[in-house]
Design a protein around this motif. Structure first.
Motif, short mmCIF file in Angstrom:
data_model
loop_
_atom_site.label_atom_id
_atom_site.label_comp_id
_atom_site.label_asym_id
_atom_site.label_seq_id
_atom_site.Cartn_x
_atom_site.Cartn_y
_atom_site.Cartn_z
N LEU A 91 0.81 -1.21 0.00
CA LEU A 91 0.00 0.00 0.00
C LEU A 91 0.85 1.26 0.00
O LEU A 91 0.37 2.33 -0.35
N THR A 92 2.10 1.16 0.39
CA THR A 92 2.99 2.30 0.35
C THR A 92 4.08 2.13 -0.71
O THR A 92 5.06 2.86 -0.72
N ALA A 93 3.86 1.21 -1.66
CA ALA A 93 4.85 0.97 -2.71
C ALA A 93 5.04 2.19 -3.59
O ALA A 93 6.10 2.38 -4.19
N ARG A 94 4.00 3.03 -3.71
CA ARG A 94 4.11 4.22 -4.54
C ARG A 94 5.00 5.27 -3.91
O ARG A 94 5.20 6.35 -4.48
N PHE A 116 -7.00 -1.51 -16.83
CA PHE A 116 -6.46 -2.17 -15.64
C PHE A 116 -5.56 -1.21 -14.85
O PHE A 116 -5.17 -1.54 -13.73
N SER A 117 -5.22 -0.07 -15.40
CA SER A 117 -4.42 0.91 -14.66
C SER A 117 -5.18 1.30 -13.40
O SER A 117 -6.38 1.57 -13.43
N ASN A 118 -4.48 1.33 -12.26
CA ASN A 118 -5.18 1.46 -10.97
C ASN A 118 -5.19 2.85 -10.36
O ASN A 118 -5.65 3.04 -9.23
N THR A 122 0.50 1.75 -10.16
CA THR A 122 1.44 1.05 -9.28
C THR A 122 1.27 -0.45 -9.47
O THR A 122 0.16 -0.98 -9.26
N PRO A 123 2.30 -1.18 -9.88
CA PRO A 123 2.16 -2.62 -10.14
C PRO A 123 2.13 -3.45 -8.86
O PRO A 123 3.12 -4.02 -8.44
N TYR A 124 0.93 -3.51 -8.23
CA TYR A 124 0.81 -4.28 -6.99
C TYR A 124 -0.53 -4.99 -6.86
O TYR A 124 -0.85 -5.53 -5.81
#
Length: 360
Positions: free
Chosen positions: A103-106, A345-347, A279-281
Motif C-alpha cells: 500500500l505504500t509501494a508508490r 487495468f491501470s489502478n 502502481t504494479p501491486y
C-alpha cells in the motif's frame, strides 16, 4: 525463562477499552444518498473486513448508480479514523507486513522523482506544498528535479514534524488543510499544491479541493493522484483489490467527477494521465491479502489474548511456505505493468489543473 514480550503487548491493555462498545461505535449512521451528487440510487459494491491490520469491524463501499462515486457507508467517525489509522505505519512481519508495504509501494524515490518530472513543462515553482506528506519522502525526492523550489509539508500526524527535523521539508504544518487557522496562514502562498493519494482518505474531498485552491497563488497548479475506481482489477479482485483500502479509504472518485468539480471551481485542466500513476501491486497484493486472511490469526493488540506458541510457529511455517506465491505474483505485476498502464487495468490517475483566479 519468561516469554519474550511481543510487540502487540504494548497496546493490548488499551484495546479492550477502545472496543468495549463494539466496533460499530466508530461508524456514523448509514446514509441513503450519494455524498457527491445527492442521488438516492445506490448499490453495494463491496463488503469487507480490515484485511491489512485485521482490526474488528465490517466495512461497506456503496456506489452511486448515477454518478458512479464510490464511498464508505457507513463512514468512520473521527474517532474511528484515529483507531483504524493507529499502528498502520508501525510495520508488521510476514504476509501482513507485505500487504501493508504494498500500500505504500508508490512512496519509492523513483516514483516520486517521476511524479515531480510531470511539472517540468511548467515554470519552475518557487514554493510547493505537499498535502498528506507523511515523512516527507516526496519533497525529498522532488528536490532532485526542482532544486530551486522550496518544499513545505502538511500532515495530520506528527510525522510531518519529523520530516522537518530530517531536513526533507522547510516548513511543517501539522493539521488538516481545511482547518481555518491553517487556511488563513497559508492563503495564496504556493505555486504548486500536491495531493498524492490523499483525497481518498478525507471525509469531504470537495472541501479539500477548495482549500487547496485557497492556498494556491493565481495561476498556480494543483497536482492530484488518486486510485481509479474504474480500474478493471477492482471488479475482478473484489475485496482483495488493495486500492479499496478499507477501512482507510473513504471515497473513490471517478476521473470525470473530479474533472467536473475542478472546472466548476474555475480551474483549467492541464493534463490527465492514467499511465504513469499506475502502481504494479494488484495481483501480488490480492495474493498477500488472501493468504494472510486464510492463515491462523496473527498477534495484535486488539485481540484479548496472544496466540499460543504453537500457533505462532504454525503461522510462521505457513507464511514461509506461501511467500514464493506472493513473490511470483508480484513479479507478474511488474512484467505486465507496461501493458496494464495502457488499459483500463491501470489502478490510478493523475490530474494537473491550473487556477486562473483567486478562489472566493
Amino acid at each position: 525463562m519468561p516469554a519474550t514480550p511481543q510487540p502487540a503487548d504494548a497496546r493490548r491493555a488499551e484495546s479492550p477499552g477502545e472496543l468495549a462498545q463494539g466496533a460499530g461505535r466508530f461508524q456514523e449512521p448509514r446514509r441513503d444518498d450519494c455524498p457527491w451528487c445527492g442521488s438516492t440510487h445506490l448499490r453495494t459494491r463491496l463488503r469487507t473486513p480490515d484485511l491489512v491490520r485485521h482490526k474488528p469491524g465490517t466495512f461497506v463501499v456503496d456506489e452511486c448508480r448515477d454518478c458512479a462515486h464510490a464511498f464508505q457507508n457507513p463512514r468512520l467517525t473521527a474517532e474511528g479514523l484515529a483507531f483504524y489509522h493507529h499502528d498502520f505505519h508501525a510495520g508488521q512481519a510476514g504476509l501482513d507486513g507485505f500487504a501493508e508495504r504494498l500500500l505504500t509501494a508508490r512512496d519509492s524515490a523513483r516514483r516520486h522523482r517521476a511524479a515531480a518530472r510531470a511539472m517540468l513543462p511548467f515554470p519552475e515553482p518557487e514554493s510547493w506544498l505537499d498535502i498528506g506528506t507523511g515523512h516527507g519522502h516526496f519533497p525529498e525526492a522532488a528536490k532532485e528535479i526542482h532544486p530551486y523550489t522550496s518544499f513545505d509539508g502538511l500532515d495530520a500526524t506528527r510525522r510531518v514534524q519529523r520530516a522537518r527535523a530530517a531536513g526533507r521539508i522547510e516548513e511543517a504544518h501539522h493539521g488538516r488543510l481545511t482547518d481555518p487557522e491553517i487556511l488563513a496562514r497559508l492563503r495564496s502562498r504556493y505555486d504548486v499544491v500536491s495531493m498524492f493519494h490523499h483525497l481518498e482518505h478525507t471525509p469531504d474531498p470537495r472541501a479539500e479541493l477548495r482549500a487547496a485552491l485557497t492556498v494556491l497563488r493565481p495561476g498556480g497548479h494543483l497536482f492530484i493522484e488518486v486510485p481509479d475506481p474504474d480500474c478493471t482489477f477492482g471488479t475482478l479482485l473484489g475485496k482483495w483489490w488493495v486500492s479499496y483500502g478499507q477501512p482507510r479509504h473513504l471515497h473513490l472518485m471517478p476521473l470525470r467527477n473530479l474533472l467536473a468539480e475542478l472546472e466548476s471551481l474555475g480551474c483549467v485542466i492541464v493534463t490527465t494521465d492514467r499511465r504513469e500513476p499506475h502502481t504494479p501491486y494488484d495481483i501480488g497484493g490480492a495474493v498477500a491479502l488472501a493468504l494472510a486472511r486464510a492463515l491462523p490469526a496473527p498477534d495484535a493488540p486488539w485481540r484479548a489474548a496472544p496466540p499460543t506458541a504453537f500457533r505462532r510457529r504454525l503461522r510462521s511455517a505457513l507464511v514461509g511456505a506461501a511467500a514464493p506465491l506472493v513473490v511470483t505474483a508480484t513479479a507478474l505485476d511488474h512484467t505486465l505493468a507496461p501493458l496494464v498502464r495502457r488499459t483500463r487495468f491501470s489502478n490510478a490517475y493523475r490530474i494537473i489543473a491550473r487556477t486562473t483566479a483567486s478562489p472566493a
